[in-house]
Design an enzyme around this catalytic site. Structure first.
Site, PDB file in Angstrom:
ATOM      1  N   PHE A 133      -3.323  -2.845   6.613  1.00 19.95           N
ATOM      2  CA  PHE A 133      -2.561  -3.527   5.727  1.00 19.95           C
ATOM      3  C   PHE A 133      -3.285  -3.918   4.355  1.00 19.95           C
ATOM      4  CE2 PHE A 133      -1.899  -5.038  10.093  1.00 19.95           C
ATOM      5  CZ  PHE A 133      -0.723  -4.220  10.268  1.00 19.95           C
ATOM      6  N   CYS A 134      -4.129  -3.085   3.799  1.00 16.46           N
ATOM      7  CA  CYS A 134      -5.038  -3.086   2.738  1.00 16.46           C
ATOM      8  C   CYS A 134      -5.829  -4.548   2.845  1.00 16.46           C
ATOM      9  CB  CYS A 134      -4.130  -3.282   1.507  1.00 16.46           C
ATOM     10  SG  CYS A 134      -3.398  -1.553   0.902  1.00 16.46           S
ATOM     11  N   ALA A 135      -6.388  -4.660   3.879  1.00 18.99           N
ATOM     12  CA  ALA A 135      -7.184  -5.933   4.176  1.00 18.99           C
ATOM     13  C   ALA A 135      -7.954  -5.456   5.525  1.00 18.99           C
ATOM     14  CB  ALA A 135      -6.071  -7.122   4.840  1.00 18.99           C
TER      15      ALA A 135
END
Length: 430
Positions: free
Chosen positions: A378-380
């Site tokens: 999740f781009c984290a």
């Protein structure tokens, strides 16, 4: 850019007359609510969209606002023709609508961007020389990566630790400083103590930027009451998928920063040297802006405000409680959380399923049950690795060391939630 007084009165009146009234009304519908998708065996089933945290569907009032603006669509700010004047009035009215939606101060700049990532990068280029940014490893990459000089903090074990860690980090920094934090996690949905963090930042002479991309579709935000310096969010998460986002906040850093884009509109005059606008709105909006995106974003703000947050929050909390209770009842399904089951959150739940990679779960839910979820990090990346116990990073698209995320919003039904729970129960029983 100043208000609509720079334009002729007729277009401004027309735009004002077409602006939706802020009165209580039912929760608006989303486009695509009747979408059917193929599943194994050739059947068509109604699509259960549980991927709102990535991009929310378009609200019907947003689509209507864009459709209404199209016949008179024209250039903005420098045209004398009626269509240009009317389009300019609509564009500037959108700026006022967004300012009111986030409870901004009257003198705050409202700069239209492409999305939250664009807004954050814009601010990063306007920081005073030598600014140190303090950011948690729990952030989305949009908040984690743009800074030239940063101090990264470990994921806090509880909200009070987040405040204390920020306090200690800011106390040890000389010169300009900026605290960057999410309002609601895009991984767990957990709501962060942004008021307390803003207080700590200001006590140390720092400013705070809040990534509100995941909060504003779910909860009311008041920048002034929370004493925030900057807020960024995206239209595509706010039921306005027309390519616009926004940065709202104090003008001084933005007015002194190098123009984000260099070109027409950002400049007062050009000779041997360029004289750039002092006003940060035109200064950072060079070229023809995304007028329809701004109109769409404002229409979404109007629609949510007119519906009233009580009804929206009540329905979301009912559905997310049902989803979390259902997931907890399935052996082998583990919800990811930083601060525990009871911490307030928006409609986002990430989880793992024993014996299956996140990609396998997502593909099965789609192909067999007509359910759309998100899988990955999740781009984290740092945050997801922390929640999963520090497993090795195999890349954003790899199914290992990843999770499944289900996210809800306007248009989510109880049947969607129950279908996901039943599908997962079926999957783990195989």
């Amino acid at each position: 850019m100043s208000t609509l007084t720079i334009f002729s009165s007729a277009p401004a009146r027309a735009a004002a007359e077409e602006a939706p009234a802020v009165t209580s009304r039912p929760i608006p519908a989303v486009l695509g609510a009747d979408l059917e998708v193929p599943v194994k065996g050739g059947r068509l089933v109604g699509y259960a969209n549980l991927d709102y945290a990535a991009s929310a569907p378009c609200l019907e009032p947003v689509s209507a606002a864009v459709t209404a603006a199209l016949p008179a669509y024209s250039s903005v700010h420098r045209g004398a023709g009626y269509a240009s004047q009317l389009t300019t009035a609509r564009y500037e009215q959108a700026r006022h609508t967004v300012r009111a939606f986030v409870g901004a101060r009257p003198d705050d700049a409202v700069i239209f961007t492409r999305n939250t990532t664009d807004a954050t990068n814009l601010l990063s280029r306007c920081l005073p020389a030598g600014t140190t940014t303090v950011v948690f490893d729990t952030e989305h990459h949009a908040s984690l990566l743009p800074w030239q000089k940063s101090v990264r903090l470990a994921p806090p074990a509880f909200p009070g630790e987040a405040v204390r860690a920020a306090d200690a980090a800011l106390a040890g920094i000389e010169g300009p400083k900026l605290l960057v934090v999410t309002a609601a996690s895009n991984v767990t949905g957990e709501i962060w103590p942004i008021a307390a963090l803003a207080h700590v930042a200001h006590r140390h002479g720092a400013r705070i930027l809040v990534d509100a991309a995941q909060l504003v579709p779910h909860r009311r935000l008041n920048l002034t009451a929370l004493d925030l310096d900057y807020v960024a969010f995206s239209g595509h998460k706010l039921y306005a998928p027309f390519g616009a986002g926004v940065l709202v906040g104090r003008r001084d850093w933005l007015a002194e920063g190098e123009p984000y884009l260099k070109g027409g509109g950002a400049v007062r005059s050009v000779g041997e040297d360029a004289e750039w606008h002092d006003d940060p709105e035109p200064r950072h909006e060079a070229g023809t802006p995304n007028v329809l995106g701004a109109i769409a974003l404002a229409a979404a703000c109007d629609a949510l405000t007119a519906t009233g947050w009580t009804a929206l929050v009540r329905e979301e909390e009912r559905l997310i409680a049902r989803l979390r209770s259902g997931l907890a009842s399935i052996e082998g399904v583990r919800e990811l959380s930083l601060w525990g089951d009871d911490h307030p959150r928006v409609g986002i739940v990430s989880f793992t399923v024993d014996g299956y990679s996140a990609r396998e779960v997502a593909e099965s839910l789609s192909s067999e049950y007509g359910i759309g979820v998100r899988d990955g990090k999740f781009c984290a990346h740092p945050f997801v690795r922390h929640l999963l116990g520090g497993q090795a990073d195999e890349g954003c698209e790899d199914g290992t060391a990843s999770a499944v995320r289900a996210s809800i919003g306007i248009g989510t039904t109880q049947e969607h939630v129950d279908r996901l729970v039943a599908a997962l129960r079926d999957l783990v029983s195989r």
